[in-house]
Design a protein around this motif. Structure first.
Motif, short mmCIF file in Angstrom:
data_model
loop_
_atom_site.label_atom_id
_atom_site.label_comp_id
_atom_site.label_asym_id
_atom_site.label_seq_id
_atom_site.Cartn_x
_atom_site.Cartn_y
_atom_site.Cartn_z
N UNK A 8 0.83 -1.20 0.00
CA UNK A 8 0.00 0.00 0.00
C UNK A 8 0.86 1.26 0.00
N UNK A 9 0.54 2.16 -0.88
CA UNK A 9 1.18 3.48 -0.90
C UNK A 9 0.62 4.30 0.26
N UNK A 36 11.30 8.05 -12.40
CA UNK A 36 12.66 8.44 -11.99
C UNK A 36 13.52 7.23 -11.61
N UNK A 37 12.89 6.13 -11.25
CA UNK A 37 13.64 4.95 -10.84
C UNK A 37 14.47 4.35 -11.97
N UNK A 160 11.85 -5.98 -14.28
CA UNK A 160 10.85 -6.24 -13.25
C UNK A 160 10.86 -5.09 -12.25
N UNK A 161 9.76 -4.98 -11.50
CA UNK A 161 9.60 -3.87 -10.56
C UNK A 161 9.75 -4.31 -9.11
N UNK A 162 10.29 -5.48 -8.91
CA UNK A 162 10.67 -5.95 -7.58
C UNK A 162 12.13 -6.35 -7.64
N UNK A 178 13.04 -0.14 -9.21
CA UNK A 178 12.61 -0.09 -7.81
C UNK A 178 11.52 0.97 -7.62
N UNK A 179 10.40 0.73 -8.28
CA UNK A 179 9.30 1.70 -8.25
C UNK A 179 8.55 1.63 -6.94
N UNK A 180 7.95 2.76 -6.52
CA UNK A 180 7.19 2.77 -5.27
C UNK A 180 5.88 2.01 -5.43
#
Length: 300
Positions: A8-9, A36-37, A160-162, A178-180
């Protein structure tokens, strides 16, 4: 461990109670932060793009593989390679779980269907390159494709984003975005998808640069197959050579629509054959070929 893409953000719980303006700002800011990541991955993106260029140059195939919203990202990138950089369609394959949608319905269960991949990748060799994209990093369809590509000796580029994605154990080039967490929790078409698209855009454009298909910021290897692109091709020849529109059009006609050859013809190359030979010597790069022409090499 909860995947970051499923966390969760901090603003997620306020999305539906905020004003629409406040919700819009949160959604846009979240996607900008995700974009930006990509900057942290520039070195590995550069290395991956170089391998993609080698693959194309050596007659290999670029396989784009993904499922769901990541599949839409890879399809968008792959489908632009012909028009933007003149990459032959037979050197690009899109493997999207369930196939590319022809309606607004995109089934979710197909990402677990790995049976078709053995057939789809049966001809893969070490000359080829697989670009595998999955937000979670654990999508069965995408992981199986990476396994098969790895076994075939092909280059595997994983996005991938993890950062601890299982996919990265199978890749030669791991692009860990490494996206939020998403403001709309789990909706990876948003921040994660934005970062994926930026990474894919950068990969394919750097590949075009490495292949010599970019000159002074211009798409000098585009395929002009409609009125708009024919006009763009003519404008590129004019901009590179400073000739008038009629001369640019004539050079394009003589070159059979090949922008690089047209540029050399407009600058004084004696024939399309000699212009093509000059480009072969410069490995497809227009700048060195123009320099040879300006130095009055007799072979041009």
């Amino acid at each position: 461990m909860t995947l970051k893409t499923e966390q969760l953000h901090p603003l997620a719980s306020t999305l539906d109670v905020a004003t629409l303006g406040g919700a819009a700002a949160a959604l846009v800011d979240n996607q900008v932060d995700a974009g930006r990541c990509v900057s942290a991955c520039l070195n590995v993106i550069q290395a991956g793009a170089d391998k993609m260029a080698r693959c194309v140059r050596n007659g290999g195939t670029l396989y784009y593989v993904a499922a769901g919203s990541s599949g839409l990202m890879v399809a968008a990138d792959a489908m632009e390679l012909g028009g933007t950089f003149g990459i032959p369609s037979q050197q690009v394959e899109i493997l999207m779980a369930g196939g590319i949608p022809t309606s607004a319905h995109m089934p979710g269960d197909v990402e677990d269907d790995v049976e078709s991949l053995e057939h789809l990748l049966v001809n893969m060799t070490s000359r080829d390159c697989l670009i595998a994209v999955t937000a979670s990093g654990s999508t069965p369809f995408t992981l199986r494709a990476a396994e098969l590509a790895h076994a075939a000796g092909a280059t595997v580029i994983g996005i991938a984003n993890n950062t601890q994605a299982a996919l990265f154990k199978l890749t030669d080039h791991a692009i860990a975005l490494d996206t939020p967490p998403e403001v709309l929790s789990g909706s990876t078409r948003m921040g994660a998808g934005t970062a994926q698209k930026i990474a894919l855009n950068t990969l394919s454009t750097l590949m075009g640069v490495a292949l010599g298909h970019v000159y002074q910021g211009l798409m000098v290897n585009l395929q002009a197959d409609n009125i708009k692109l024919l006009g763009r091709a003519r404008g590129i020849v004019q901009q590179v050579t400073q000739v008038d529109e009629a001369s640019a059009a004539s050079a394009l006609t003589r070159s059979g629509g090949d922008v690089k050859i047209a540029c050399l013809l407009a600058l004084g190359a004696q024939s399309p054959e000699l212009a093509r030979a000059a480009l072969i010597r410069s490995q497809g790069h227009l700048g060195p070929a123009i320099s040879r022409l300006h130095s009055h090499e007799t072979t041009l």
